[in-house]
Scaffold this motif. Structure first.
Motif, PDB file in Angstrom:
ATOM      1  N   SER A   1       0.782   6.162  -7.028  1.00 31.20           N
ATOM      2  CA  SER A   1      -0.419   6.968  -7.298  1.00 31.20           C
ATOM      3  C   SER A   1      -0.098   8.454  -7.250  1.00 31.20           C
ATOM      4  O   SER A   1      -0.579   9.232  -8.079  1.00 31.20           O
ATOM      5  CB  SER A   1      -1.518   6.647  -6.292  1.00 31.20           C
TER       6      SER A   1
ATOM      7  N   MET B   1       0.834  -1.212   0.000  1.00 26.64           N
ATOM      8  CA  MET B   1       0.000   0.000   0.000  1.00 26.64           C
ATOM      9  C   MET B   1       0.872   1.266   0.000  1.00 26.64           C
ATOM     10  O   MET B   1       0.523   2.251  -0.643  1.00 26.64           O
ATOM     11  CB  MET B   1      -0.953   0.005   1.188  1.00 26.64           C
TER      12      MET B   1
ATOM     13  N   TRP C   1      -4.820  -1.948  -5.769  1.00 31.98           N
ATOM     14  CA  TRP C   1      -5.410  -1.384  -4.547  1.00 31.98           C
ATOM     15  C   TRP C   1      -6.526  -2.299  -4.022  1.00 31.98           C
ATOM     16  O   TRP C   1      -6.630  -2.520  -2.816  1.00 31.98           O
ATOM     17  CB  TRP C   1      -5.964   0.020  -4.799  1.00 31.98           C
TER      18      TRP C   1
ATOM     19  N   PHE D   1       2.031   1.527  -3.546  1.00 27.87           N
ATOM     20  CA  PHE D   1       0.943   1.987  -4.420  1.00 27.87           C
ATOM     21  C   PHE D   1       0.640   3.461  -4.185  1.00 27.87           C
ATOM     22  O   PHE D   1       0.304   4.186  -5.109  1.00 27.87           O
ATOM     23  CB  PHE D   1      -0.326   1.170  -4.207  1.00 27.87           C
TER      24      PHE D   1
END
Length: 183
Positions: free
Chosen positions: A79, A72, A102, A75
């Motif tokens: 992002s 996470m 996700w 990511f």
């Protein structure tokens, strides 16, 4: 020497003790001995396979949650970088694949929570099926990580413990333990 049909051998071989008599080395009344504790209908002690399955569930949950948090964070960084540019270091970012990642990461959080809850319930003997469902979710997540995102060896390694958990949670001792706690 054998006896012809219809004749009894000499002696008292075929006659058992009378009603209420105690046969030699037997039980009063000529009845059956009492059933062993595991078949008596009362609770039985927790088998080692149940304890092992629960401990493996806790370890798997910890590994899953650690990996999920790391993914996470990655990511999140990707992002944030894709908001500023369409590519990072010359590599184009597929936002659809990032969204799937996700979703799988949130599935990992849910799967880790299910493993902890299922391990606790399995130790108490109240809901071993929850542990089976949690292990199945973990296997499914590992297969999806491997198939969709190319999770590599980590996905394969993380699939081993849930398979062992399934085998132990679906075994006979675990089912007997759960049944003794229900009844």
């Amino acid at each position: 020497m054998s006896q012809p049909y219809g004749q009894q051998p000499p002696g008292n071989y075929n006659q058992g003790p009378g009603y209420g008599a105690t046969p030699p080395g037997g039980f009063p009344g000529g009845g059956m001995p009492p059933a062993p504790p595991e078949y008596s209908g009362g609770p039985i002690p927790r088998p080692g396979t149940v304890t092992t399955a629960a401990v493996l569930a806790f370890v798997q949950a910890g590994l899953t949650l650690i990996c999920t948090v790391i993914v996470m964070i990655g990511f999140g960084a990707v992002s944030a970088a894709t908001d500023e540019a369409e590519s990072i270091g010359g590599v184009d970012i597929d936002e659809g694949l990032l969204a799937v990642g996700w979703a799988l990461a949130f599935g990992g959080l849910i799967g880790g929570g299910l493993l902890i809850w299922g391990g606790i319930k399995a130790l108490s003997g109240t809901a071993g099926q929850l542990l089976v469902i949690a292990a199945g979710v973990q296997i499914l997540l590992c297969v999806l990580w491997l198939a969709i995102l190319g999770g590599g060896i980590v996905s394969v390694i993380l699939a081993v413990m849930p398979i062992i958990i399934l085998v132990m949670a679906l075994g006979g001792p675990a089912k007997q333990y759960e049944a003794s706690r229900r009844g």
